[in-house]
Design a protein around this motif. Structure first.
Motif, PDB file in Angstrom:
ATOM      1  N   LYS A  39       0.838  -1.200   0.000  1.00 11.22           N
ATOM      2  CA  LYS A  39       0.000   0.000   0.000  1.00 11.22           C
ATOM      3  C   LYS A  39       0.877   1.257   0.000  1.00 11.22           C
ATOM      4  N   GLU A  40       2.004   1.200   0.715  1.00  9.39           N
ATOM      5  CA  GLU A  40       2.936   2.326   0.720  1.00  9.39           C
ATOM      6  C   GLU A  40       3.462   2.592  -0.685  1.00  9.39           C
ATOM      7  N   LYS A  41       3.856   1.529  -1.382  1.00  8.64           N
ATOM      8  CA  LYS A  41       4.348   1.685  -2.751  1.00  8.64           C
ATOM      9  C   LYS A  41       3.259   2.266  -3.657  1.00  8.64           C
ATOM     10  N   GLU A  42       2.038   1.780  -3.475  1.00  5.82           N
ATOM     11  CA  GLU A  42       0.907   2.251  -4.295  1.00  5.82           C
ATOM     12  C   GLU A  42       0.655   3.735  -4.072  1.00  5.82           C
ATOM     13  N   LYS A  43       0.671   4.173  -2.814  1.00  2.45           N
ATOM     14  CA  LYS A  43       0.394   5.581  -2.512  1.00  2.45           C
ATOM     15  C   LYS A  43       1.535   6.489  -2.987  1.00  2.45           C
ATOM     16  N   LEU A  44       2.754   5.992  -2.915  1.00  7.23           N
ATOM     17  CA  LEU A  44       3.867   6.794  -3.433  1.00  7.23           C
ATOM     18  C   LEU A  44       3.766   6.965  -4.946  1.00  7.23           C
ATOM     19  N   ARG A  45       3.287   5.919  -5.640  1.00  9.52           N
ATOM     20  CA  ARG A  45       3.046   6.054  -7.087  1.00  9.52           C
ATOM     21  C   ARG A  45       1.940   7.069  -7.341  1.00  9.52           C
ATOM     22  N   LEU A  46       0.924   7.072  -6.478  1.00 10.77           N
ATOM     23  CA  LEU A  46      -0.156   8.058  -6.602  1.00 10.77           C
ATOM     24  C   LEU A  46       0.392   9.466  -6.466  1.00 10.77           C
ATOM     25  N   PHE A  47       1.257   9.678  -5.475  1.00 11.48           N
ATOM     26  CA  PHE A  47       1.855  11.001  -5.290  1.00 11.48           C
ATOM     27  C   PHE A  47       2.641  11.415  -6.534  1.00 11.48           C
ATOM     28  N   LYS A  48       3.363  10.463  -7.092  1.00 16.13           N
ATOM     29  CA  LYS A  48       4.138  10.744  -8.293  1.00 16.13           C
ATOM     30  C   LYS A  48       3.221  11.151  -9.442  1.00 16.13           C
ATOM     31  N   ASP A  49       2.107  10.426  -9.611  1.00 15.65           N
ATOM     32  CA  ASP A  49       1.151  10.736 -10.674  1.00 15.65           C
ATOM     33  C   ASP A  49       0.485  12.093 -10.462  1.00 15.65           C
ATOM     34  N   LYS A  50       0.316  12.451  -9.190  1.00 12.99           N
ATOM     35  CA  LYS A  50      -0.309  13.741  -8.863  1.00 12.99           C
ATOM     36  C   LYS A  50       0.682  14.900  -8.958  1.00 12.99           C
ATOM     37  N   LEU A  51       1.947  14.569  -9.279  1.00 10.21           N
ATOM     38  CA  LEU A  51       3.001  15.578  -9.449  1.00 10.21           C
ATOM     39  C   LEU A  51       3.211  16.418  -8.201  1.00 10.21           C
ATOM     40  N   VAL A  52       3.176  15.769  -7.021  1.00 12.26           N
ATOM     41  CA  VAL A  52       3.425  16.522  -5.791  1.00 12.26           C
ATOM     42  C   VAL A  52       4.842  17.080  -5.823  1.00 12.26           C
ATOM     43  N   ASP A  53       5.047  18.198  -5.146  1.00 10.99           N
ATOM     44  CA  ASP A  53       6.368  18.829  -5.121  1.00 10.99           C
ATOM     45  C   ASP A  53       7.304  18.179  -4.117  1.00 10.99           C
ATOM     46  N   GLY A  54       6.743  17.489  -3.127  1.00 12.32           N
ATOM     47  CA  GLY A  54       7.559  16.844  -2.106  1.00 12.32           C
ATOM     48  C   GLY A  54       6.706  15.876  -1.301  1.00 12.32           C
ATOM     49  N   ILE A  55       7.382  15.032  -0.519  1.00  8.38           N
ATOM     50  CA  ILE A  55       6.679  13.989   0.232  1.00  8.38           C
ATOM     51  C   ILE A  55       7.244  13.909   1.648  1.00  8.38           C
ATOM     52  N   ILE A  56       6.348  13.764   2.612  1.00 14.35           N
ATOM     53  CA  ILE A  56       6.738  13.424   3.985  1.00 14.35           C
ATOM     54  C   ILE A  56       6.214  12.018   4.243  1.00 14.35           C
ATOM     55  N   LEU A  57       7.118  11.136   4.649  1.00 15.64           N
ATOM     56  CA  LEU A  57       6.789   9.711   4.733  1.00 15.64           C
ATOM     57  C   LEU A  57       7.174   9.127   6.082  1.00 15.64           C
ATOM     58  N   MET A  58       6.241   8.372   6.666  1.00 14.28           N
ATOM     59  CA  MET A  58       6.548   7.528   7.817  1.00 14.28           C
ATOM     60  C   MET A  58       6.539   6.094   7.281  1.00 14.28           C
ATOM     61  N   PRO A  59       7.719   5.533   6.991  1.00 17.87           N
ATOM     62  CA  PRO A  59       7.780   4.233   6.311  1.00 17.87           C
ATOM     63  C   PRO A  59       7.335   3.082   7.207  1.00 17.87           C
TER      64      PRO A  59
END
Length: 333
Positions: free
Chosen positions: A102-122
């Motif tokens: 699910k983490e990998k899936e959501k990170l791909r979503l962020f990439k598709d949404k062209l976010v400028d940056g990410i804060i992640l609790m792995p």
């Protein structure tokens, strides 16, 4: 509809100064206050699509946390929003449900949404999918948990010393059979919190009984089962440390169901303060993390990275914790 020119005119600043403020660059405090007052007065709003086309930015930040429905998540996100909102950034918050897939899936979503940056609790120490995001030019800041073999900015609590101080307080009240409900050792904070426990026991010359170290998932069920395991011993521990808020809640439920009195029959010390810890009597002794500060600091680092400033990379901020000791830990001298 108001424009940047209108904001500049009302605030008695230049269009360039207003533009710098709206794009997150530092300006003089006096000008910042004037511009903020003008924006409120004019009910000025930014067109994010137009700004994105002009600046090649979406002014959106992705935030990914294993579980949203707890005090940790709501508090750190509130701290982040205090930094992002005045700078015009929107936040896209997702829950990985403690699942690597699910983490990998959501990170791909962020990439598709062209976010400028990410804060992640792995969710664990797996790093390749995070590295791929970095290699695509998206800055990432980790919170609460670091990842082995990954060069990445991070903001974490000083888990080792926080737990050390808690166990030390328990020892100073006369306890020697001190148990810990610990989490999986492939999770960064769980590993550090167990290390804090072991260091305190060693420094006070107390032999570690490995039967008093119960490892399970950092969940309510994990806390519940930990108490069951300890209570089944011929010589149960006199005090128990729980490694996060969920295990504390589970442990509390298990203790009460067995008809035991906290602070009398068994002593309890938790990590992270919850409403339960404050509402019950006696209140539960806890290690307190600076949750809003974790959120604010991670947002500040990400802002710098999104501006292209990689000074000191990777920055690892370890924030001090504090302990609150109550009558949930009995003095047994």
């Amino acid at each position: 509809m108001s424009t940047i020119k209108d904001v500049a005119k009302l605030s008695q600043t230049s269009v360039g100064t207003v533009s710098r403020y709206l794009n997150g660059y530092p300006i003089k405090t006096v000008n910042k206050e004037k511009i903020e007052d003008a924006i409120k007065c004019l009910d000025f709003s930014i067109n994010p699509i137009a700004r994105g086309l002009k600046t090649n930015k979406t002014y959106t930040v992705g935030i990914l946390i294993p579980k949203l429905a707890n005090l940790f998540s709501t508090s750190v996100i509130e701290g982040m929003d205090q930094v992002f909102d005045p700078l015009g950034y929107s936040i896209l918050v997702c829950d990985s449900k403690n699942s690597l897939e699910k983490e990998k899936e959501k990170l791909r979503l962020f990439k598709d949404k062209l976010v400028d940056g990410i804060i992640l609790m792995p969710v664990n120490n797996t790093e390749q999918h995070i590295r791929e995001i970095q290699e695509n030019g998206v800055p990432i800041v980790l919170i609460d948990r670091l990842v082995n073999n990954l060069q990445c900015d991070g903001v974490v609590s000083d888990n080792v010393n926080g737990v050390y101080q808690a166990v030390e307080a328990i020892i100073n009240r006369g306890h020697r059979r001190i148990a810990i409900i610990a989490g999986p050792q492939n999770i960064y904070p769980a590993k550090e919190r167990l290390e804090g426990y072991l260091r305190a026991m060693k420094d006070y010359n107390i032999e570690v009984d490995h039967n008093l170290i119960y490892q399970n998932e950092l969940t309510r069920e994990g806390g519940y089962q930990g108490i069951a395991s300890f209570c089944a011993m011929d010589e149960p521990p006199t005090a128990i440390f729980t490694s996060n808020d969920e295990t504390t809640i589970g442990a509390y439920k298990s203790i009460i169901e067995r008809g035991l009195l906290i602070g009398e029959d068994i002593s309890l010390f938790g990590y992270d303060q919850t409403e339960l810890c404050q509402m019950v009597r006696p209140q539960i002794s806890v290690v307190i993390q600076p949750l809003e500060t974790i959120g604010k600091r991670s947002a500040e680092i990400l802002i710098s990275r999104m501006k292209g400033d990689y000074t000191g990379f990777p920055i690892i901020n370890r924030l001090k914790t504090e302990i609150v000791v109550t009558n949930s830990v009995k003095t047994i001298y």
